[in-house]
Design an enzyme around this catalytic site. Sequence first.
Site, PDB file in Angstrom:
ATOM      1  N   ASP A  50       1.026  -0.975  -0.140  1.00 45.66           N
ATOM      2  CA  ASP A  50      -0.276   0.147   0.172  1.00 45.66           C
ATOM      3  C   ASP A  50       0.999   1.044   0.015  1.00 45.66           C
ATOM      4  O   ASP A  50       2.221   1.309   0.142  1.00 45.66           O
ATOM      5  CB  ASP A  50      -0.985  -0.082   0.823  1.00 45.66           C
ATOM      6  CG  ASP A  50      -2.061   0.447   0.939  1.00 45.66           C
ATOM      7  OD1 ASP A  50      -1.699   1.630   0.155  1.00 45.66           O
ATOM      8  OD2 ASP A  50      -3.249  -0.022   1.303  1.00 45.66           O
TER       9      ASP A  50
ATOM     10  N   ALA B  87      -7.822  -3.029   1.948  1.00 39.77           N
ATOM     11  CA  ALA B  87      -7.068  -4.350   2.583  1.00 39.77           C
ATOM     12  C   ALA B  87      -6.355  -4.595   1.670  1.00 39.77           C
ATOM     13  O   ALA B  87      -5.529  -5.279   1.954  1.00 39.77           O
ATOM     14  CB  ALA B  87      -8.293  -5.488   2.806  1.00 39.77           C
ATOM     15  N   LYS B  88      -6.215  -4.555   0.537  1.00 38.76           N
ATOM     16  CA  LYS B  88      -5.133  -4.790  -0.915  1.00 38.76           C
ATOM     17  C   LYS B  88      -4.644  -6.357  -0.610  1.00 38.76           C
ATOM     18  O   LYS B  88      -3.846  -6.179  -1.165  1.00 38.76           O
ATOM     19  CB  LYS B  88      -4.265  -3.660  -1.039  1.00 38.76           C
ATOM     20  CG  LYS B  88      -4.430  -2.375  -0.544  1.00 38.76           C
ATOM     21  CD  LYS B  88      -4.832  -1.134  -2.150  1.00 38.76           C
ATOM     22  CE  LYS B  88      -5.324   0.398  -1.950  1.00 38.76           C
ATOM     23  NZ  LYS B  88      -5.008   1.003  -0.896  1.00 38.76           N
ATOM     24  N   ARG B  89      -5.681  -6.984  -0.504  1.00 40.70           N
ATOM     25  CA  ARG B  89      -5.221  -8.251  -0.526  1.00 40.70           C
ATOM     26  C   ARG B  89      -4.879  -8.630  -2.016  1.00 40.70           C
ATOM     27  O   ARG B  89      -5.135  -8.214  -2.669  1.00 40.70           O
ATOM     28  CB  ARG B  89      -5.907  -9.279   0.221  1.00 40.70           C
ATOM     29  CG  ARG B  89      -6.114  -8.541   1.657  1.00 40.70           C
ATOM     30  CD  ARG B  89      -5.112  -8.941   3.121  1.00 40.70           C
ATOM     31  NE  ARG B  89      -5.936  -8.798   4.198  1.00 40.70           N
ATOM     32  CZ  ARG B  89      -5.018  -7.609   4.967  1.00 40.70           C
ATOM     33  NH1 ARG B  89      -4.766  -6.605   4.451  1.00 40.70           N
ATOM     34  NH2 ARG B  89      -6.044  -8.128   5.209  1.00 40.70           N
TER      35      ARG B  89
END
Lengths: 276, 276
Positions: A97, B93-95
């Site tokens: 991120d 969450a940028k998973r």
Amino acid sequence: MLSREQLIAEIKKKRSFLCVGLDPDLDKLPDFLKSYPEPIFEFNKRIIDATRDLCVAYKPNSAFFESYGIKGLQALIDTCKYLPKDTLNIIDAKRGDIGNTSDKYARAFFDESTSGMNFDAITITPYMGNDSVKPYLAYEGKWVIILALTSSVGSKDFQYLETEGGYLYETIIKKANTWAGADRIMYVVGATKSTEFTNIRAYAPDNFLLVPGVGAQGGSLEDVCKYGMTKDCGLLVNSSRSIIYASSGEDFAEAARAEALKLQQQMAEELEKAGI
Amino acid sequence: MLSREQLIAEIKKKRSFLCVGLDPDLDKLPDFLKSYPEPIFEFNKRIIDATRDLCVAYKPNSAFFESYGIKGLQALIDTCKYLPKDTLNIIDAKRGDIGNTSDKYARAFFDESTSGMNFDAITITPYMGNDSVKPYLAYEGKWVIILALTSSVGSKDFQYLETEGGYLYETIIKKANTWAGADRIMYVVGATKSTEFTNIRAYAPDNFLLVPGVGAQGGSLEDVCKYGMTKDCGLLVNSSRSIIYASSGEDFAEAARAEALKLQQQMAEELEKAGI
């Protein structure tokens, strides 16, 4: 926390470059553990006790813990605290991120005083570039393990896109190697592509490579070593399911040890062959 | 949970396409909240109460919660339960991981019965390809919001690499649009690149775009609308810090409302201009 030198020393001492992946799934745990107050931690604890002399790293996969909410996070925290001091303890979190958010993820996994966890290394997705990696490197001695090439079907979607510097995953490794040295950065490289290790070693001669996909996912340990091993070993080969789910009975820990031992013995041979 | 049609209806009704980002940082919280048993949840609750009629989406940033360990996760779970039913509730969450691991992340954020959380949408990093997205799409009616172009400095490292299909972020959008329709997939597009919206609209004419970076990060709402708005609006514009930290005093919720109202009024004008 292990430095590069300490990690290499552990590999030589234990005759192993095995990383044991901890992917605890309640549905796959032996029945008798389910009556324990903390079945996931109890499972991990016994796996760790049974394998710690055979491996140099552990890699809990954050997703498996997160899927159980508060109980899962508590098990991850307890597992983190229980991990040995002489292994490299990697949280497989694949975070990535912008800077101020990566800073919070770094605290989550590296700063025990705020989150309860103090891992040595974290897996990172590089898509957001240098911003997404810097905050982890600010923690002295901690490692980032950058996703380069995966052994999954989806790797074909983007990782092999042709860019000016080669395939996308190659461009990522080349760029990331300008951010920090081989004492701070490792790469994830899927073992089903073992011939590509030769290429990677041309521009990442010293970095440790974390190699998933040996065992359950079908990669060959011999090939990985043939093309990827350096004079310092330079490899951490991960196995998760084939070790931790070797048996679903009361003997699961012994069975896990037997599987880990098999891999360790193959690794000892490979180290011997390479004169390490 | 909002479908595309319901989201568009909410936008028209509220005259707003505002997404309020919840990035709670204990160091920035008003002092008086710190004596509450759950200061982070208390903060979020009051922000939500003060803004829910002015926005159509909320976006808690998982990293901020995770950095506080168990307490942070409890605050995230409580916040998730408190979020209104008539807003699109996004976990930022940028998973991104292989299939069996993405499946666990999907449970963590979509399956209340195991994790305690039931978000409507999740932000995803696309580097691992289709594998990393499919498990989320298996949840009927849930959205994935794929990272395409970010407004951070690091976006230059990889997102703008030239590939056969255009810049890497363009190739990602084109490919991902073959995985599911505009009723299931949105993209993150950084607002500091507003002229690029024109290009994106050529191959993603219908997808909603989640646009961070208006406000604190310097993007212009007018430009975003000029180049990115569709006949259905097609935009969710996020603001986090400029709203939630508008004041650090006892009046923080009123100050947050005032900031949200300013944005909502600008948005109402833009919707009016576009005849929506």
